[in-house]
Design a protein around this motif. Structure first.
Motif, mmCIF file in Angstrom:
data_model
loop_
_atom_site.group_PDB
_atom_site.id
_atom_site.type_symbol
_atom_site.label_atom_id
_atom_site.label_comp_id
_atom_site.label_asym_id
_atom_site.label_seq_id
_atom_site.Cartn_x
_atom_site.Cartn_y
_atom_site.Cartn_z
ATOM 1 N N ASN A 67 0.828 -1.204 0.000
ATOM 2 C CA ASN A 67 0.000 0.000 0.000
ATOM 3 C C ASN A 67 0.866 1.259 0.000
ATOM 4 N N ALA A 68 2.028 1.165 0.659
ATOM 5 C CA ALA A 68 2.918 2.323 0.698
ATOM 6 C C ALA A 68 3.406 2.674 -0.700
ATOM 7 N N PHE A 69 3.614 1.661 -1.530
ATOM 8 C CA PHE A 69 4.056 1.912 -2.903
ATOM 9 C C PHE A 69 2.968 2.621 -3.696
ATOM 10 N N PHE A 70 1.776 2.069 -3.683
ATOM 11 C CA PHE A 70 0.719 2.639 -4.514
ATOM 12 C C PHE A 70 0.167 3.948 -3.948
ATOM 13 N N ALA A 71 0.453 4.231 -2.678
ATOM 14 C CA ALA A 71 0.059 5.511 -2.106
ATOM 15 C C ALA A 71 1.001 6.629 -2.526
ATOM 16 N N ASN A 72 2.213 6.254 -2.906
ATOM 17 C CA ASN A 72 3.220 7.255 -3.266
ATOM 18 C C ASN A 72 3.464 7.374 -4.772
ATOM 19 N N VAL A 73 3.511 6.242 -5.441
ATOM 20 C CA VAL A 73 3.937 6.209 -6.840
ATOM 21 C C VAL A 73 2.734 6.259 -7.774
ATOM 22 N N PRO A 74 2.786 7.046 -8.848
ATOM 23 C CA PRO A 74 1.686 7.055 -9.827
ATOM 24 C C PRO A 74 1.492 5.662 -10.426
ATOM 25 N N GLY A 75 0.231 5.297 -10.658
ATOM 26 C CA GLY A 75 -0.044 3.990 -11.241
ATOM 27 C C GLY A 75 0.366 3.908 -12.695
ATOM 28 N N ILE A 76 0.542 5.059 -13.334
ATOM 29 C CA ILE A 76 0.931 5.108 -14.740
ATOM 30 C C ILE A 76 2.039 6.141 -14.900
ATOM 31 N N LEU A 77 3.085 5.777 -15.620
ATOM 32 C CA LEU A 77 4.136 6.733 -15.983
ATOM 33 C C LEU A 77 4.023 7.019 -17.479
ATOM 34 N N LEU A 78 3.927 8.274 -17.817
ATOM 35 C CA LEU A 78 3.834 8.674 -19.216
ATOM 36 C C LEU A 78 5.179 8.489 -19.918
ATOM 37 N N PRO A 79 5.207 8.500 -21.239
ATOM 38 C CA PRO A 79 6.477 8.352 -21.971
ATOM 39 C C PRO A 79 7.540 9.332 -21.468
ATOM 40 N N GLY A 80 8.678 8.809 -21.083
ATOM 41 C CA GLY A 80 9.773 9.636 -20.611
ATOM 42 C C GLY A 80 9.610 10.169 -19.200
ATOM 43 N N GLU A 81 8.502 9.857 -18.540
ATOM 44 C CA GLU A 81 8.249 10.418 -17.203
ATOM 45 C C GLU A 81 9.164 9.785 -16.158
ATOM 46 N N VAL A 82 9.547 10.590 -15.175
ATOM 47 C CA VAL A 82 10.427 10.137 -14.087
ATOM 48 C C VAL A 82 9.724 10.393 -12.761
ATOM 49 N N TYR A 83 9.695 9.376 -11.918
ATOM 50 C CA TYR A 83 9.221 9.542 -10.541
ATOM 51 C C TYR A 83 10.413 9.393 -9.613
ATOM 52 N N ASP A 84 10.562 10.346 -8.688
ATOM 53 C CA ASP A 84 11.684 10.315 -7.744
ATOM 54 C C ASP A 84 11.125 10.572 -6.345
ATOM 55 N N LEU A 87 9.280 4.850 -2.316
ATOM 56 C CA LEU A 87 8.784 3.757 -3.146
ATOM 57 C C LEU A 87 7.994 2.726 -2.349
ATOM 58 N N PHE A 88 8.625 2.124 -1.359
ATOM 59 C CA PHE A 88 7.933 1.054 -0.631
ATOM 60 C C PHE A 88 8.533 0.925 0.768
ATOM 61 N N ARG A 89 7.815 0.205 1.619
ATOM 62 C CA ARG A 89 8.276 -0.062 2.978
ATOM 63 C C ARG A 89 8.350 -1.561 3.213
ATOM 64 N N VAL A 90 9.346 -1.982 4.003
ATOM 65 C CA VAL A 90 9.475 -3.372 4.406
ATOM 66 C C VAL A 90 9.529 -3.404 5.924
ATOM 67 N N SER A 91 8.630 -4.163 6.541
ATOM 68 C CA SER A 91 8.601 -4.260 7.992
ATOM 69 C C SER A 91 9.362 -5.496 8.451
ATOM 70 N N LEU A 92 9.838 -5.447 9.698
ATOM 71 C CA LEU A 92 10.599 -6.545 10.287
ATOM 72 C C LEU A 92 9.879 -7.014 11.540
ATOM 73 N N SER A 93 9.789 -8.314 11.701
ATOM 74 C CA SER A 93 9.119 -8.883 12.862
ATOM 75 C C SER A 93 9.776 -8.418 14.160
ATOM 76 N N GLY A 94 8.957 -8.246 15.185
ATOM 77 C CA GLY A 94 9.496 -7.832 16.479
ATOM 78 C C GLY A 94 10.393 -8.868 17.116
ATOM 79 N N ALA A 95 10.304 -10.118 16.643
ATOM 80 C CA ALA A 95 11.134 -11.187 17.196
ATOM 81 C C ALA A 95 12.335 -11.507 16.308
ATOM 82 N N SER A 96 12.568 -10.684 15.291
ATOM 83 C CA SER A 96 13.637 -10.960 14.337
ATOM 84 C C SER A 96 15.013 -10.781 14.959
ATOM 85 N N ALA A 97 15.931 -11.605 14.511
ATOM 86 C CA ALA A 97 17.310 -11.496 14.973
ATOM 87 C C ALA A 97 17.958 -10.248 14.399
ATOM 88 N N ALA A 98 18.973 -9.754 15.095
ATOM 89 C CA ALA A 98 19.728 -8.599 14.595
ATOM 90 C C ALA A 98 20.649 -9.066 13.482
#
Length: 257
Positions: A67-84, A87-98
């Motif tokens: 959802n973080a990706f589609f909330a930020n990035v346009p669903g369509i890029l026009l010819p030559g268009e640049v999005y900067d 992009l996206f988020r990745v979560s880590l489990s609270g029990a994950s090792a360091a």
């Protein structure tokens, strides 16, 4: 009548993450940003899906927030268009090792809304080790550069970044005066330091010729009520009065390496 649909091919999309590694604490999220470029001069591109896969066991510890990706990035890029931007988020489990989690992010889509071709992929790393957390707190967006690496010396004070981290020094400000200095105590060459990191190994070595360094002639010293309490002390085994010359040093390496 039978209707069928064939997804149209798309000329190309480039994805550049900046940077490709992001820090995250257990139970938190890493935000990845970068640039998407529609390299076609004539066709628009539909961004229809995003997926992240991680190698081996960490897969179960991570989750992509699409959802973080589609909330930020346009669903369509026009010819030559640049999005900067984000992009996206990745979560880590609270029990994950360091640990550092490596994987691949893939964008899918194409020339229409139902296209599912692979448009672009990039390697990513979710950095959850304490030293990487410190590196990104210290150097920010430049954390992935050579100057911010373990063997780099960001502040130019002659102390490598990994040593700055291991001793709790400020890697951004010259502070070589904070390094442990050998001194003679009770007729022995002695070195004390305060360990500040759990994921490095502290090694005290000695030499008489600067050619052969080793730990055989070094021993720990028990100090009553050290200040601060976690200060540790080592010394060259032989008394100063019994040898011509000797040298002692602290070396730090990543734990497990």
């Amino acid at each position: 009548m039978v209707w069928s649909h064939a997804s149209l091919a798309f000329a190309g999309l480039t994805m550049v993450l900046s940077p490709s590694g992001q820090p995250v604490a257990a139970g938190g999220e890493a935000l990845f940003s970068g640039t998407l470029t529609n390299t076609s001069a004539t066709d628009k591109v539909f961004l229809n899906d995003i997926a992240v896969t991680f190698s081996a066991d960490p897969q179960s510890d991570t989750a992509l927030s699409s959802n973080a990706f589609f909330a930020n990035v346009p669903g369509i890029l026009l010819p030559g268009e640049v999005y900067d931007g984000p992009l996206f988020r990745v979560s880590l489990s609270g029990a994950s090792a360091a640990a550092n989690y490596t994987g691949t992010v893939t964008l899918r889509g194409g020339a229409d809304i139902v296209a599912s071709g692979s448009l672009a992929s990039a390697g990513i790393t979710v950095l959850a080790t304490p030293v990487e957390q410190w590196r990104y707190r210290s150097f920010g967006d430049a954390a992935g550069t050579a100057l911010a690496a373990d063997e780099g010396d960001w502040d130019g004070d002659g102390t490598l970044n990994l040593m700055e981290y291991a001793l709790g020094l400020d890697a951004l400000t010259p502070d070589a005066s904070g390094l442990p200095a050998p001194m003679v105590v009770s007729d022995h060459l002695t070195l004390s330091y305060v360990p500040s990191a759990a994921d490095v190994q502290y090694v005290i070595e000695s030499t008489t010729d600067f050619l052969q360094w080793g730990t055989a002639d070094v021993e720990a010293v028990a100090v009553v009520n050290p200040v601060p309490p976690n200060r540790v002390t080592f010394r060259y085994k032989n008394a100063v009065s019994s040898w011509g010359r000797a040298f002692i040093r602290l070396r730090v390496v990543r734990a497990g390496l």
